[in-house]
Design a protein around this motif. Structure first.
Motif, PDB file in Angstrom:
ATOM      1  N   THR A   1       0.836  -1.199   0.000  1.00  0.00           N
ATOM      2  CA  THR A   1       0.000   0.000   0.000  1.00  0.00           C
ATOM      3  C   THR A   1       0.871   1.248   0.000  1.00  0.00           C
ATOM      4  O   THR A   1       2.043   1.211   0.381  1.00  0.00           O
ATOM      5  CB  THR A   1      -0.917   0.045   1.238  1.00  0.00           C
ATOM      6  N   LEU A   2       0.278   2.342  -0.412  1.00  0.00           N
ATOM      7  CA  LEU A   2       0.960   3.622  -0.416  1.00  0.00           C
ATOM      8  C   LEU A   2       1.399   3.992   1.000  1.00  0.00           C
ATOM      9  O   LEU A   2       2.534   4.429   1.226  1.00  0.00           O
ATOM     10  CB  LEU A   2       0.040   4.697  -1.005  1.00  0.00           C
ATOM     11  N   ALA A   3       0.521   3.797   1.971  1.00  0.00           N
ATOM     12  CA  ALA A   3       0.833   4.149   3.367  1.00  0.00           C
ATOM     13  C   ALA A   3       2.010   3.334   3.895  1.00  0.00           C
ATOM     14  O   ALA A   3       2.924   3.884   4.533  1.00  0.00           O
ATOM     15  CB  ALA A   3      -0.390   3.940   4.256  1.00  0.00           C
ATOM     16  N   ALA A   4       2.009   2.034   3.640  1.00  0.00           N
ATOM     17  CA  ALA A   4       3.116   1.192   4.106  1.00  0.00           C
ATOM     18  C   ALA A   4       4.419   1.610   3.428  1.00  0.00           C
ATOM     19  O   ALA A   4       5.485   1.628   4.071  1.00  0.00           O
ATOM     20  CB  ALA A   4       2.823  -0.279   3.825  1.00  0.00           C
ATOM     21  N   GLY A   5       4.354   1.964   2.167  1.00  0.00           N
ATOM     22  CA  GLY A   5       5.538   2.428   1.452  1.00  0.00           C
ATOM     23  C   GLY A   5       6.107   3.706   2.049  1.00  0.00           C
ATOM     24  O   GLY A   5       7.320   3.853   2.201  1.00  0.00           O
ATOM     25  N   TRP A   6       5.209   4.643   2.408  1.00  0.00           N
ATOM     26  CA  TRP A   6       5.669   5.879   3.046  1.00  0.00           C
ATOM     27  C   TRP A   6       6.309   5.580   4.403  1.00  0.00           C
ATOM     28  O   TRP A   6       7.307   6.204   4.766  1.00  0.00           O
ATOM     29  CB  TRP A   6       4.514   6.876   3.220  1.00  0.00           C
ATOM     30  N   ILE A   7       5.756   4.647   5.138  1.00  0.00           N
ATOM     31  CA  ILE A   7       6.334   4.284   6.445  1.00  0.00           C
ATOM     32  C   ILE A   7       7.753   3.757   6.264  1.00  0.00           C
ATOM     33  O   ILE A   7       8.681   4.173   6.971  1.00  0.00           O
ATOM     34  CB  ILE A   7       5.441   3.265   7.182  1.00  0.00           C
ATOM     35  N   VAL A   8       7.939   2.851   5.327  1.00  0.00           N
ATOM     36  CA  VAL A   8       9.277   2.304   5.061  1.00  0.00           C
ATOM     37  C   VAL A   8      10.214   3.417   4.606  1.00  0.00           C
ATOM     38  O   VAL A   8      11.322   3.575   5.128  1.00  0.00           O
ATOM     39  CB  VAL A   8       9.220   1.183   3.996  1.00  0.00           C
ATOM     40  N   HIS A   9       9.766   4.203   3.644  1.00  0.00           N
ATOM     41  CA  HIS A   9      10.603   5.256   3.076  1.00  0.00           C
ATOM     42  C   HIS A   9      11.026   6.285   4.131  1.00  0.00           C
ATOM     43  O   HIS A   9      12.209   6.626   4.237  1.00  0.00           O
ATOM     44  CB  HIS A   9       9.858   5.943   1.921  1.00  0.00           C
ATOM     45  N   LEU A  10      10.072   6.769   4.913  1.00  0.00           N
ATOM     46  CA  LEU A  10      10.407   7.792   5.906  1.00  0.00           C
ATOM     47  C   LEU A  10      11.246   7.229   7.041  1.00  0.00           C
ATOM     48  O   LEU A  10      12.126   7.925   7.570  1.00  0.00           O
ATOM     49  CB  LEU A  10       9.135   8.461   6.434  1.00  0.00           C
ATOM     50  N   SER A  11      11.026   5.980   7.409  1.00  0.00           N
ATOM     51  CA  SER A  11      11.855   5.352   8.449  1.00  0.00           C
ATOM     52  C   SER A  11      13.306   5.264   7.998  1.00  0.00           C
ATOM     53  O   SER A  11      14.227   5.633   8.743  1.00  0.00           O
ATOM     54  CB  SER A  11      11.330   3.953   8.779  1.00  0.00           C
ATOM     55  N   VAL A  12      13.507   4.795   6.791  1.00  0.00           N
ATOM     56  CA  VAL A  12      14.867   4.684   6.253  1.00  0.00           C
ATOM     57  C   VAL A  12      15.475   6.078   6.075  1.00  0.00           C
ATOM     58  O   VAL A  12      16.651   6.293   6.371  1.00  0.00           O
ATOM     59  CB  VAL A  12      14.862   3.888   4.932  1.00  0.00           C
ATOM     60  N   SER A  13      14.683   7.029   5.631  1.00  0.00           N
ATOM     61  CA  SER A  13      15.160   8.404   5.452  1.00  0.00           C
ATOM     62  C   SER A  13      15.650   8.994   6.766  1.00  0.00           C
ATOM     63  O   SER A  13      16.682   9.688   6.801  1.00  0.00           O
ATOM     64  CB  SER A  13      14.050   9.292   4.883  1.00  0.00           C
ATOM     65  N   MET A  14      14.931   8.731   7.850  1.00  0.00           N
ATOM     66  CA  MET A  14      15.338   9.266   9.151  1.00  0.00           C
ATOM     67  C   MET A  14      16.605   8.580   9.660  1.00  0.00           C
ATOM     68  O   MET A  14      17.478   9.236  10.245  1.00  0.00           O
ATOM     69  CB  MET A  14      14.188   9.155  10.152  1.00  0.00           C
ATOM     70  N   ILE A  15      16.736   7.289   9.420  1.00  0.00           N
ATOM     71  CA  ILE A  15      17.958   6.577   9.829  1.00  0.00           C
ATOM     72  C   ILE A  15      19.164   7.148   9.089  1.00  0.00           C
ATOM     73  O   ILE A  15      20.213   7.429   9.688  1.00  0.00           O
ATOM     74  CB  ILE A  15      17.805   5.061   9.597  1.00  0.00           C
ATOM     75  N   PHE A  16      19.024   7.346   7.779  1.00  0.00           N
ATOM     76  CA  PHE A  16      20.122   7.936   7.014  1.00  0.00           C
ATOM     77  C   PHE A  16      20.369   9.390   7.428  1.00  0.00           C
ATOM     78  O   PHE A  16      21.509   9.855   7.401  1.00  0.00           O
ATOM     79  CB  PHE A  16      19.867   7.833   5.510  1.00  0.00           C
ATOM     80  N   GLY A  17      19.321  10.113   7.799  1.00  0.00           N
ATOM     81  CA  GLY A  17      19.496  11.483   8.290  1.00  0.00           C
ATOM     82  C   GLY A  17      20.328  11.519   9.564  1.00  0.00           C
ATOM     83  O   GLY A  17      21.197  12.387   9.732  1.00  0.00           O
ATOM     84  N   ILE A  18      20.079  10.573  10.463  1.00  0.00           N
ATOM     85  CA  ILE A  18      20.888  10.483  11.684  1.00  0.00           C
ATOM     86  C   ILE A  18      22.336  10.158  11.318  1.00  0.00           C
ATOM     87  O   ILE A  18      23.278  10.745  11.879  1.00  0.00           O
ATOM     88  CB  ILE A  18      20.303   9.437  12.655  1.00  0.00           C
TER      89      ILE A  18
END
Length: 177
Positions: free
Chosen positions: A53-70
């Motif tokens: 789903t679009l929502a699950a994809g955003w969850i994965v994407h934003l989680s990974v984005s925040m890890i890389f941001g850290i």
């Protein structure tokens, strides 16, 4: 580039982590908006959670984005790196370079391995409604531009959190007044 102001504020460990998390979130949203131009990108990412789903994809994407941001925040906050990355422009360049590296690593190693591990099969390329090579090139271009946008926004956001701003704005910010 515009003349820049070097900052002297050293962030604490928790400020680095929270700053990186916020920078990754901002960068992830920007990149996500670029990736929305390609159909099914987020559904592919969502499949890694078992929900295409679009929502699950955003969850994965934003989680990974925040890890890389850290990760970005930790790297640019190291004393050995701070001597090279202290002005607003330097943070932006470092962010773009980081986003490029993340794109190469994520697209070439992490995403294919995660897709294989999750049993999703293969990435459904071409994922755009174009034939063959044109779709693959457009998909690669979206992915590349998305990671450049990510890096740019991560660099700008973390520079601001760190107190580095363009000189023309330095007199308008509380840190520099």
């Amino acid at each position: 580039m515009a003349e820049t102001h070097k900052h002297s504020r050293r962030l604490t460990g928790i400020e680095i982590v929270i700053g990186g998390l916020l920078a990754g979130l901002v960068g992830g949203v920007g990149m996500g908006l670029v990736l929305l131009l390609g159909p099914d990108v987020f559904e592919i990412l969502g499949a890694l959670l078992g929900s295409s789903t679009l929502a699950a994809g955003w969850i994965v994407h934003l989680s990974v984005s925040m890890i890389f941001g850290i990760a970005f925040a930790v790297v640019v906050s190291r004393r050995s790196v701070r001597q090279f990355v202290a002005s607003f422009d330097e943070y932006v360049v470092a962010g773009i370079a980081f986003g490029t590296g993340v794109g190469l690593i994520a697209g070439g190693l992490i995403l294919p391995a995660a897709v294989a591990q999750a049993g999703v099969g293969a990435l459904p390329l071409p994922f755009l409604p174009l034939p063959g090579l044109a779709a693959e090139l457009l998909g690669a271009a979206l992915f590349a531009v998305g990671h450049l946008v990510y890096g740019l926004l991560v660099g700008v956001t973390f520079a601001t959190i760190s107190g580095a701003v363009p000189r023309r704005l330095a007199d308008r910010t509380p840190i520099h007044n």
